[in-house]
Design a protein around this motif. Sequence first.
Motif, mmCIF file in Angstrom:
data_model
loop_
_atom_site.group_PDB
_atom_site.id
_atom_site.type_symbol
_atom_site.label_atom_id
_atom_site.label_comp_id
_atom_site.label_asym_id
_atom_site.label_seq_id
_atom_site.Cartn_x
_atom_site.Cartn_y
_atom_site.Cartn_z
ATOM 1 N N LYS A 84 -6.504 3.492 -1.480
ATOM 2 C CA LYS A 84 -6.831 4.617 -2.365
ATOM 3 C C LYS A 84 -7.700 4.147 -3.524
ATOM 4 N N ARG B 210 -2.005 2.027 -1.483
ATOM 5 C CA ARG B 210 -2.516 2.151 -2.850
ATOM 6 C C ARG B 210 -3.832 1.404 -3.002
ATOM 7 N N GLU C 162 -11.165 3.683 -2.199
ATOM 8 C CA GLU C 162 -11.764 5.007 -2.010
ATOM 9 C C GLU C 162 -12.215 5.605 -3.337
#
Length: 159
Positions: A69, A66, A72
């Motif tokens: 992510k 997580r 990102e």
Amino acid sequence: MTHTSPGPGARRAICDSCGARSWLAPGESRTCAECGGPYRSMALLEGLVDRWFAPPAQHISEFYPRHLKLIELMWTAEGRGREMYLALGLEKVSYSQFLTRATRLVVRGLEEGWIMADLPAAPTPDDSAYQIRFVDADRWADELTDEFFGVGDQGVYSS
């Protein structure tokens, strides 16, 4: 919750989707932190094979994927990721491969201090509160180019 050792009466379990292994207490049901698939108790033969040949138990952080992510999403916000991908003109690298490798590079930049992350003290619906700042933009460009073309200044940024 990560189960690394068995409690009383626990049985070895396996995720039906990705094969991750853990333990299940009697009557417990849960989903895999990695893929969301259901865990089930191993069959007798599976348990024997697992006992003799499986790798040792490892701690699996539910936060790690997580966190990646979030990083990102932050650095690719407002189309920056797609823009960089197109600017590099990568012919044999898919966009998802580019994101994976470039995000690892952003994480390294965060660790080394040439990239900074601004996070609000509490979650907010305002996307602009989440920022990635490329403190040394030239280094980002050099490192990104080197990651995909191998032509950067080797050794210039060594610690």
